[in-house]
Design a protein around this motif. Structure first.
Motif, mmCIF file in Angstrom:
data_model
loop_
_atom_site.group_PDB
_atom_site.id
_atom_site.type_symbol
_atom_site.label_atom_id
_atom_site.label_comp_id
_atom_site.label_asym_id
_atom_site.label_seq_id
_atom_site.Cartn_x
_atom_site.Cartn_y
_atom_site.Cartn_z
ATOM 1 N N ALA A 81 0.830 -1.214 0.000
ATOM 2 C CA ALA A 81 0.000 0.000 0.000
ATOM 3 C C ALA A 81 0.858 1.255 0.000
ATOM 4 O O ALA A 81 0.536 2.241 -0.680
ATOM 5 N N ALA A 82 1.954 1.252 0.763
ATOM 6 C CA ALA A 82 2.834 2.424 0.807
ATOM 7 C C ALA A 82 3.491 2.668 -0.545
ATOM 8 O O ALA A 82 3.650 3.818 -0.975
ATOM 9 N N VAL A 83 3.857 1.587 -1.240
ATOM 10 C CA VAL A 83 4.400 1.742 -2.594
ATOM 11 C C VAL A 83 3.307 2.247 -3.539
ATOM 12 O O VAL A 83 3.570 3.060 -4.437
ATOM 13 N N GLY A 84 2.063 1.803 -3.305
ATOM 14 C CA GLY A 84 0.949 2.321 -4.092
ATOM 15 C C GLY A 84 0.794 3.824 -3.933
ATOM 16 O O GLY A 84 0.574 4.546 -4.916
ATOM 17 N N ILE A 85 0.912 4.313 -2.706
ATOM 18 C CA ILE A 85 0.837 5.763 -2.463
ATOM 19 C C ILE A 85 1.969 6.471 -3.188
ATOM 20 O O ILE A 85 1.753 7.493 -3.861
ATOM 21 N N TRP A 86 3.176 5.945 -3.060
ATOM 22 C CA TRP A 86 4.354 6.541 -3.716
ATOM 23 C C TRP A 86 4.119 6.673 -5.215
ATOM 24 O O TRP A 86 4.339 7.742 -5.793
ATOM 25 N N PHE A 87 3.616 5.603 -5.861
ATOM 26 C CA PHE A 87 3.444 5.685 -7.298
ATOM 27 C C PHE A 87 2.245 6.540 -7.668
ATOM 28 O O PHE A 87 2.283 7.244 -8.692
ATOM 29 N N GLU A 88 1.196 6.515 -6.877
ATOM 30 C CA GLU A 88 0.042 7.355 -7.201
ATOM 31 C C GLU A 88 0.403 8.836 -7.114
ATOM 32 O O GLU A 88 -0.105 9.651 -7.894
ATOM 33 N N GLU A 89 1.275 9.190 -6.187
ATOM 34 C CA GLU A 89 1.736 10.586 -6.118
ATOM 35 C C GLU A 89 2.542 10.949 -7.357
ATOM 36 O O GLU A 89 2.434 12.070 -7.880
ATOM 37 N N ILE A 90 3.337 10.002 -7.852
ATOM 38 C CA ILE A 90 4.059 10.217 -9.111
ATOM 39 C C ILE A 90 3.070 10.348 -10.262
ATOM 40 O O ILE A 90 3.159 11.259 -11.096
ATOM 41 N N LEU A 91 2.102 9.429 -10.304
ATOM 42 C CA LEU A 91 1.123 9.418 -11.398
ATOM 43 C C LEU A 91 0.322 10.710 -11.451
ATOM 44 O O LEU A 91 0.079 11.253 -12.541
ATOM 45 N N MET A 92 -0.101 11.227 -10.299
ATOM 46 C CA MET A 92 -0.875 12.469 -10.306
ATOM 47 C C MET A 92 -0.087 13.602 -10.959
ATOM 48 O O MET A 92 -0.642 14.398 -11.722
ATOM 49 N N GLN A 93 1.204 13.657 -10.675
ATOM 50 C CA GLN A 93 2.018 14.725 -11.269
ATOM 51 C C GLN A 93 2.240 14.494 -12.760
ATOM 52 O O GLN A 93 2.249 15.448 -13.546
ATOM 53 N N MET A 94 2.367 13.239 -13.166
ATOM 54 C CA MET A 94 2.504 12.951 -14.597
ATOM 55 C C MET A 94 1.224 13.308 -15.346
ATOM 56 O O MET A 94 1.279 13.840 -16.459
ATOM 57 N N LEU A 95 0.070 13.001 -14.741
ATOM 58 C CA LEU A 95 -1.197 13.335 -15.394
ATOM 59 C C LEU A 95 -1.390 14.848 -15.491
ATOM 60 O O LEU A 95 -1.932 15.349 -16.482
ATOM 61 N N LEU A 96 -0.956 15.579 -14.475
ATOM 62 C CA LEU A 96 -1.026 17.043 -14.555
ATOM 63 C C LEU A 96 -0.154 17.565 -15.683
ATOM 64 O O LEU A 96 -0.551 18.480 -16.419
ATOM 65 N N ARG A 97 1.033 16.990 -15.848
ATOM 66 C CA ARG A 97 1.903 17.392 -16.951
ATOM 67 C C ARG A 97 1.250 17.042 -18.289
ATOM 68 O O ARG A 97 1.345 17.800 -19.257
ATOM 69 N N HIS A 98 0.592 15.868 -18.350
ATOM 70 C CA HIS A 98 -0.085 15.453 -19.582
ATOM 71 C C HIS A 98 -1.195 16.439 -19.943
ATOM 72 O O HIS A 98 -1.390 16.779 -21.117
ATOM 73 N N ALA A 99 -1.923 16.920 -18.937
ATOM 74 C CA ALA A 99 -3.054 17.820 -19.181
ATOM 75 C C ALA A 99 -2.623 19.263 -19.421
ATOM 76 O O ALA A 99 -3.368 20.034 -20.041
#
Length: 300
Positions: A81-99
């Protein structure tokens, strides 16, 4: 300072996003209300299937009593779960860059923003589950954590959606088994069910976006290498060796046993088989990164 031109509204991209937006409006969850955080753990129940645990079948496993095995399952779920949080925080920033440079009136961008909102809730949900368990938020090691800092700021289209596909699919495969196993802790099943339902939309979005892309033969080698690094660090980070101390096993001894464990390797191969096939279809599996996928334990 100039910005990139907006992408055209391609019909298939917009149709996918409109379908996912409609699904989000119809079936989304609020983990603060939809998870019974007041319920205590049920004595004698595992937090994940025993056969999914990294030491299952090893000599170290045979030396553990039932209570220690259940405790190990709790710490391993918390680590994932902690690794899930780590990657989801990365993903949110990547999606913001995509948008960021795309037309916000498109359904495609609006779904990216919707997914960011989902991931915010998921990160809070995982954090609350770790607190409910009363165990540390282990997370990845310092090297992987800092590589994530670079990756979220520099990832290309293929790396963004290829990395997203990998992490979300392997977690999805794991959590589908958890949510369907009535012998496990009810709360971990609740959390898994919410994540599986909402992540199915995220996986569709990433998969279709990934397969729309086209990369030439030279660029493909570069993309394969970086996707291989994502797969490697995400996979080896799932189980933080520090957690073995909770059941009286030296972290290094636990790490060695897990790494050599054919049961754990077979589990990783099975959980990753579907997404490795998608990455292969997208041209992101090849000679450049197969050695990394084998080192991660996700290729037979």
């Amino acid at each position: 300072m100039t910005t990139q031109p907006a992408e055209p509204r391609t019909r298939d991209r917009e149709q996918t996003a409109q379908r996912l937006l409609a699904s989000s409006a119809k079936l989304s969850f609020d983990p603060a209300k939809d998870v019974d955080w007041q319920s205590p753990p049920v004595p004698g129940r595992y937090y994940a299937p025993a056969h999914h645990l990294s030491l299952y079948g090893t000599d170290l496993w045979e030396r553990l009593d039932e209570d220690q095995r259940i405790e190990l399952s709790k710490h391993e779920v918390a680590s994932i779960a902690a690794v899930g949080i780590w990657f989801e925080e990365i993903l949110m920033q990547m999606l913001l860059r995509h948008a960021f440079d795309r037309d916000p009136t498109t359904a495609h961008v609006q779904y990216a923003l919707t997914e960011i909102a989902d991931e915010c809730r998921h990160s809070v949900m995982f954090a609350r589950m770790i607190s409910w368990m009363g165990v540390p938020a282990y997370g990845p090691n310092r090297l992987a954590h800092n590589l994530g800092r670079i990756f979220k700021a520099t990832s290309t289209h293929s790396q963004t959606f290829g990395g997203t596909m990998y992490v979300e699919e392997i977690l999805d495969a794991f959590q589908r088994e958890v949510m369907n196993d009535e012998t496990l802790q009810p709360l971990t099943r609740q959390v898994s069910r919410i994540h599986v339902i909402e992540e199915s939309r995220h996986i569709s979005y990433a998969r279709e976006e990934l397969l729309r892309g086209h990369i030439g033969p030279v660029r493909r080698r570069w993309e394969q290498l970086f996707v291989g690094l994502i797969v490697y660090f995400a996979t080896v980070s799932l189980i933080n060796p520090r957690l073995y101390a909770a059941v009286g096993i030296a972290p290094e001894a636990g790490r060695r046993a897990a790494r050599a464990n054919p049961h754990w390797r077979a589990t990783k191969v099975r959980l990753a088989s579907k997404v490795i096939g998608v990455l292969d279809r997208a041209g992101l599996v090849g000679r450049t990164n197969r050695w990394l996928l084998r080192a991660a334990g996700v290729l037979a």
